[in-house]
Design a protein around this motif. Sequence first.
Motif, PDB file in Angstrom:
ATOM      1  N   TYR A  16       4.252  13.195   1.403  1.00  0.00           N
ATOM      2  CA  TYR A  16       4.267  14.178   0.152  1.00  0.00           C
ATOM      3  C   TYR A  16       3.217  14.978   0.442  1.00  0.00           C
ATOM      4  CZ  TYR A  16       7.153  11.188  -2.485  1.00  0.00           C
ATOM      5  OH  TYR A  16       8.491  10.219  -2.936  1.00  0.00           O
ATOM      6  N   GLN A  17       3.545  16.275   0.157  1.00  0.00           N
ATOM      7  CA  GLN A  17       2.346  17.350   0.056  1.00  0.00           C
ATOM      8  C   GLN A  17       1.488  17.055  -1.181  1.00  0.00           C
ATOM      9  OE1 GLN A  17       4.449  21.112  -0.383  1.00  0.00           O
ATOM     10  NE2 GLN A  17       3.639  21.795   1.174  1.00  0.00           N
ATOM     11  N   THR A  18       0.301  17.860  -1.146  1.00  0.00           N
ATOM     12  CA  THR A  18      -0.860  17.515  -2.298  1.00  0.00           C
ATOM     13  C   THR A  18      -1.313  18.736  -2.786  1.00  0.00           C
ATOM     14  OG1 THR A  18      -2.600  17.098  -1.098  1.00  0.00           O
ATOM     15  CG2 THR A  18      -1.260  15.198  -1.614  1.00  0.00           C
ATOM     16  N   GLU A  19      -2.102  18.964  -3.723  1.00  0.00           N
ATOM     17  CA  GLU A  19      -2.683  19.938  -4.137  1.00  0.00           C
ATOM     18  C   GLU A  19      -3.776  20.569  -2.939  1.00  0.00           C
ATOM     19  OE1 GLU A  19      -4.378  17.970  -7.292  1.00  0.00           O
ATOM     20  OE2 GLU A  19      -2.607  17.915  -8.465  1.00  0.00           O
ATOM     21  N   LYS A  20      -3.878  19.765  -2.271  1.00  0.00           N
ATOM     22  CA  LYS A  20      -4.865  20.117  -1.029  1.00  0.00           C
ATOM     23  C   LYS A  20      -4.030  20.395  -0.028  1.00  0.00           C
ATOM     24  CE  LYS A  20      -9.343  19.570  -2.495  1.00  0.00           C
ATOM     25  NZ  LYS A  20      -9.945  18.230  -2.708  1.00  0.00           N
ATOM     26  N   GLU A  21      -4.338  21.579   0.458  1.00  0.00           N
ATOM     27  CA  GLU A  21      -3.693  21.983   1.747  1.00  0.00           C
ATOM     28  C   GLU A  21      -3.623  21.025   2.960  1.00  0.00           C
ATOM     29  OE1 GLU A  21      -1.582  23.941   3.089  1.00  0.00           O
ATOM     30  OE2 GLU A  21      -2.025  23.671   5.293  1.00  0.00           O
ATOM     31  N   ASN A  22      -4.949  20.223   3.329  1.00  0.00           N
ATOM     32  CA  ASN A  22      -5.108  19.499   4.460  1.00  0.00           C
ATOM     33  C   ASN A  22      -4.890  18.167   4.075  1.00  0.00           C
ATOM     34  OD1 ASN A  22      -7.338  19.355   2.666  1.00  0.00           O
ATOM     35  ND2 ASN A  22      -8.958  19.119   4.290  1.00  0.00           N
ATOM     36  N   LEU A  23      -4.498  17.627   2.918  1.00  0.00           N
ATOM     37  CA  LEU A  23      -4.208  16.350   2.697  1.00  0.00           C
ATOM     38  C   LEU A  23      -2.798  16.001   2.258  1.00  0.00           C
ATOM     39  CD1 LEU A  23      -7.508  15.459   0.383  1.00  0.00           C
ATOM     40  CD2 LEU A  23      -7.044  14.959   2.570  1.00  0.00           C
ATOM     41  N   TYR A  24      -2.239  14.701   2.629  1.00  0.00           N
ATOM     42  CA  TYR A  24      -1.037  14.362   2.370  1.00  0.00           C
ATOM     43  C   TYR A  24      -0.985  13.076   1.618  1.00  0.00           C
ATOM     44  CZ  TYR A  24       1.647  17.330   5.698  1.00  0.00           C
ATOM     45  OH  TYR A  24       2.303  18.254   6.370  1.00  0.00           O
ATOM     46  N   ILE A  25       0.122  12.505   0.772  1.00  0.00           N
ATOM     47  CA  ILE A  25       0.237  11.135   0.250  1.00  0.00           C
ATOM     48  C   ILE A  25       1.350  10.406   0.958  1.00  0.00           C
ATOM     49  CG2 ILE A  25       0.859  10.029  -1.686  1.00  0.00           C
ATOM     50  CD1 ILE A  25      -0.865  11.844  -3.332  1.00  0.00           C
TER      51      ILE A  25
END
Length: 234
Positions: A16-25
């Motif tokens: 998943y995408q997150t609110e942070k461009e450089n982080l995934y879940i």
Amino acid sequence: MKKLKMLYEGKAKKVYQTEKENLYIVDYKDDATAFNGLKKGSILGKGVINNKMTNIVFQYLAENGIENHFVEELSDRETLVKKVQIVPLEVIVRNIAAGSFSKKFGVEEGTPLKNPVLEFSYKNDALGDPMINEMQITAIGIATEKELETISKSALKINALMQKFFLEKEIILVDFKIEFGKYGDKIILADEVSPDTCRLWDANTKEKLDKDRFRRDLGGVEEAYQEVWRRIKE
Ligand code: ADP
Ligand code: UDP
């Protein structure tokens, strides 16, 4: 951190995408597949074990100088990770002959190898993840020579560290698969380390404690994953 759009659903995890461009879940599922998706099933509780086990192993590796994608465990099945551009290679390291290696070279499963063996498969489901060598990798442009050197050195270092880690839990690390990704100008370890991706044998009885129990219909699949987790969490 909240999950936004699902970007990818794989065989064992959702990304998943997150609110942070450089982080995934990443969200680990109980779904299990083998033989390039031909055999399908489910291993109850696997997602939780694979998530938590990967995070413990990745933190151990980070403490020992192996940079990786782990950021924070968010729940039993979900972990926040650095977004990387996966290098489409399955990087396999073997210490003992098993599986496809035994079959291909006629070496009895369980035979110790005189040196660790590094292998690559091209991560491409449509092609059935074919084995690929270093010159083929650089020729096609899957990775540069320099990147491949980084990956190879790191994989062998990870092997030595993980052999030690598992042996302390009376588990033999027979072989495993890892994946690397590009993170800025670096190449870091990503994906997972679990009984789905490693062959793990009880050091005393040589009992299989990994996905081979599912692949080969050996029974006691859930119990094997739980046993590995019981030994690691301590
Ligand atoms: P598969 O794609 O083989 O079915 P999974 O179900 O495990 O595998 O799906 C997880 C996907 O996420 C894999 O394709 C893996 O390469 C990718 N992945 C793992 N870690 C990261 C990361 N940090 N950033 C981007 N992609 C990742
Ligand atoms: N492996 C994996 N994903 C794959 C292929 C292999 O995690 O798509 C792991 C497997 O669990 C084992 C190691 O890589 O620990 C070597 O697998 P092998 O080449 O023997 O293939 P297999 O016998 O699993 O088909």
